[in-house]
Motif scaffolding. Structure first.
Motif, PDB file in Angstrom:
ATOM      1  N   ASN A   1       0.827  -1.213   0.000  1.00 11.31           N
ATOM      2  CA  ASN A   1       0.000   0.000   0.000  1.00 11.31           C
ATOM      3  C   ASN A   1       0.860   1.261   0.000  1.00 11.31           C
ATOM      4  O   ASN A   1       0.560   2.230  -0.716  1.00 11.31           O
ATOM      5  CB  ASN A   1      -0.928  -0.001   1.220  1.00 11.31           C
ATOM      6  N   LYS A   2       1.921   1.262   0.772  1.00 10.77           N
ATOM      7  CA  LYS A   2       2.819   2.421   0.828  1.00 10.77           C
ATOM      8  C   LYS A   2       3.454   2.671  -0.534  1.00 10.77           C
ATOM      9  O   LYS A   2       3.500   3.796  -1.023  1.00 10.77           O
ATOM     10  CB  LYS A   2       3.900   2.188   1.884  1.00 10.77           C
ATOM     11  N   TYR A   3       3.925   1.602  -1.165  1.00 12.23           N
ATOM     12  CA  TYR A   3       4.558   1.748  -2.479  1.00 12.23           C
ATOM     13  C   TYR A   3       3.571   2.272  -3.525  1.00 12.23           C
ATOM     14  O   TYR A   3       3.885   3.185  -4.302  1.00 12.23           O
ATOM     15  CB  TYR A   3       5.133   0.410  -2.944  1.00 12.23           C
ATOM     16  N   LEU A   4       2.372   1.692  -3.547  1.00 15.01           N
ATOM     17  CA  LEU A   4       1.381   2.106  -4.545  1.00 15.01           C
ATOM     18  C   LEU A   4       0.975   3.566  -4.348  1.00 15.01           C
ATOM     19  O   LEU A   4       0.807   4.303  -5.325  1.00 15.01           O
ATOM     20  CB  LEU A   4       0.157   1.195  -4.487  1.00 15.01           C
ATOM     21  N   ARG A   5       0.820   3.986  -3.096  1.00 17.08           N
ATOM     22  CA  ARG A   5       0.452   5.381  -2.845  1.00 17.08           C
ATOM     23  C   ARG A   5       1.583   6.332  -3.239  1.00 17.08           C
ATOM     24  O   ARG A   5       1.346   7.361  -3.879  1.00 17.08           O
ATOM     25  CB  ARG A   5       0.092   5.566  -1.372  1.00 17.08           C
ATOM     26  N   GLU A   6       2.798   5.999  -2.860  1.00 21.09           N
ATOM     27  CA  GLU A   6       3.933   6.881  -3.139  1.00 21.09           C
ATOM     28  C   GLU A   6       4.214   7.003  -4.631  1.00 21.09           C
ATOM     29  O   GLU A   6       4.782   8.002  -5.082  1.00 21.09           O
ATOM     30  CB  GLU A   6       5.182   6.375  -2.416  1.00 21.09           C
ATOM     31  N   ASN A   7       3.802   6.007  -5.395  1.00 20.96           N
ATOM     32  CA  ASN A   7       4.063   6.017  -6.833  1.00 20.96           C
ATOM     33  C   ASN A   7       2.804   6.282  -7.665  1.00 20.96           C
ATOM     34  O   ASN A   7       2.782   6.019  -8.866  1.00 20.96           O
ATOM     35  CB  ASN A   7       4.702   4.687  -7.249  1.00 20.96           C
ATOM     36  N   GLU A   8       1.771   6.819  -6.990  1.00 18.16           N
ATOM     37  CA  GLU A   8       0.515   7.202  -7.644  1.00 18.16           C
ATOM     38  C   GLU A   8      -0.103   6.055  -8.439  1.00 18.16           C
ATOM     39  O   GLU A   8      -0.588   6.227  -9.562  1.00 18.16           O
ATOM     40  CB  GLU A   8       0.749   8.421  -8.551  1.00 18.16           C
ATOM     41  N   LEU A   9      -0.083   4.871  -7.828  1.00 20.28           N
ATOM     42  CA  LEU A   9      -0.640   3.687  -8.473  1.00 20.28           C
ATOM     43  C   LEU A   9      -1.951   3.236  -7.833  1.00 20.28           C
ATOM     44  O   LEU A   9      -2.494   2.197  -8.208  1.00 20.28           O
ATOM     45  CB  LEU A   9       0.374   2.540  -8.428  1.00 20.28           C
TER      46      LEU A   9
ATOM     47  N   VAL B   1      -6.887  -0.036  -1.756  1.00 21.78           N
ATOM     48  CA  VAL B   1      -5.793  -0.693  -1.038  1.00 21.78           C
ATOM     49  C   VAL B   1      -5.477  -1.984  -1.793  1.00 21.78           C
ATOM     50  O   VAL B   1      -6.156  -2.341  -2.754  1.00 21.78           O
ATOM     51  CB  VAL B   1      -6.175  -1.024   0.424  1.00 21.78           C
ATOM     52  N   LEU B   2      -4.439  -2.690  -1.358  1.00 27.19           N
ATOM     53  CA  LEU B   2      -4.086  -3.961  -1.995  1.00 27.19           C
ATOM     54  C   LEU B   2      -5.284  -4.894  -2.060  1.00 27.19           C
ATOM     55  O   LEU B   2      -5.513  -5.573  -3.066  1.00 27.19           O
ATOM     56  CB  LEU B   2      -2.940  -4.625  -1.217  1.00 27.19           C
TER      57      LEU B   2
END
Length: 252
Positions: A184-192, A199-200
Motif C-alpha cells: 500500500n505504501k509503495y502504490l500510494r507513493e508512486n501514484e498507483l 488498497v491492496l
C-alpha cells in the motif's frame, strides 16, 4: 492465528498479524471495528493481568492496535483499465521487493487474500500439473473458515509471476503483517492507487467483478473465493480444468 507461545515471546509482529486477521474478518463477515476492538481489549487485559500478578516484568506489545471505522468499510475494486494501464505498465512495480511484487501479481487473477498467498509453499504451488494451480490449505496455520480451503487455477500474469517462486514466499510466510503495508505504501507513493480509498485488498474485489462480467456461475465464484454457499452444497463443484476455462475471460 499464532499458536501457543510463552507470554514473554509474544512480539509486535504477532499482534499485528492478529490485528490484520481481524481487519480481513470485518470485511468478510460485515462486522464493525467494535467487534475486533473488544477482542483486542480482552486479550490485552488477560496478558497484562498475568504479567502483573506473576511479576514477570515483560514489556507487552499492546500499543496502537485499536481499529478505526475506516478499516471496516468495503474497499472499491481496481478497474480492469487501471490494472492493465497502471499496475501492469512496464517498470511500474520495479521498486517493490520481488516477493511482494509477485504476491500482488498472483492476487490479480486469483483474488486470494494476501495472507493466503504469503502462506503458500512448495506443497501448495502446483506448476507442473496439467492445469497449474495453487491450493489454499491449513498448512502451518489456521484457516479463516471451513470454506477457505480451495484450489485456484493460475492464469495470465499470475502464472507468469509465480514461476519465479515455486517454493513460495519465505520473506512473508512466517508473518504477513508487513505485506499489505509495504504494498500500500509503495502504490500510494508512486501514484498507483486508483483513488484514496483503494488498497491492496481492492484486487480481490476487482477479481470478483471480472468474474461476474465473464458470466461465471455464483457457485464457482464462491468456491474460488472461499465463501460459504448460501444454499445446500451438492456435488464436488467445477473441476480445475473447468475453472481454468471459465477464468479465461476474467484473467489479465
Amino acid at each position: 492465528m499464532i499458536g501457543d507461545k510463552p507470554i514473554d515471546q509474544i512480539t509486535g509482529e504477532d499482534m499485528l498479524d492478529f490485528r490484520n486477521w481481524w481487519v480481513e474478518r470485518l470485511e468478510v463477515e460485515k462486522l464493525t471495528p467494535n467487534s475486533a476492538n473488544k477482542d483486542l481489549i480482552h486479550l490485552g487485559d488477560v496478558l497484562k493481568t498475568v504479567n502483573r500478578m506473576k511479576r514477570l516484568g515483560t514489556v507487552l506489545p499492546l500499543r496502537d492496535l485499536a481499529l478505526k471505522d475506516i478499516e471496516a468499510k468495503t474497499r472499491p475494486p481496481f478497474s480492469r483499465e487501471w490494472i492493465t494501464g497502471k499496475l501492469l505498465a512496464p517498470g511500474a512495480l520495479n521498486g517493490l521487493n520481488a516477493e511482494a511484487r509477485t504476491i500482488l501479481l498472483v492476487m490479480i487473477n486469483t483474488g486470494c487474500r494476501p495472507s493466503e498467498l504469503a502462506a503458500l509453499s512448495g506443497n501448495t504451488i502446483h506448476l507442473e500439473a496439467d492445469v497449474p494451480y495453487i491450493s489454499i490449505e491449513p498448512e502451518g496455520r489456521q484457516m479463516k473458515s471451513a470454506y477457505a480451503r480451495r484450489t485456484i487455477p493460475l492464469r495470465g500474469v499470475s502464472l507468469d509471476a509465480i514461476r519465479a517462486y515455486p517454493e513460495g514466499f519465505p520473506r512473508y510466510r512466517g508473518s504477513s503483517a508487513g505485506l499489505s503495508a509495504t504494498v500500500n505504501k509503495y502504490l500510494r507513493e508512486n501514484e498507483l492507487m486508483e483513488t484514496s480509498d483503494h488498497v491492496l485488498y481492492s484486487l480481490r474485489h476487482s477479481f470478483e467483478d471480472r468474474m461476474l462480467a465473464a458470466g461465471i456461475d455464483d457457485r464457482v465464484r464462491r468456491d474460488l473465493f472461499g465463501h460459504r454457499l448460501t444454499r445446500e452444497k451438492y456435488g464436488e463443484g467445477a473441476s480445475l480444468k473447468q475453472k481454468q476455462a471459465m477464468l479465461q475471460a476474467a484473467a489479465l
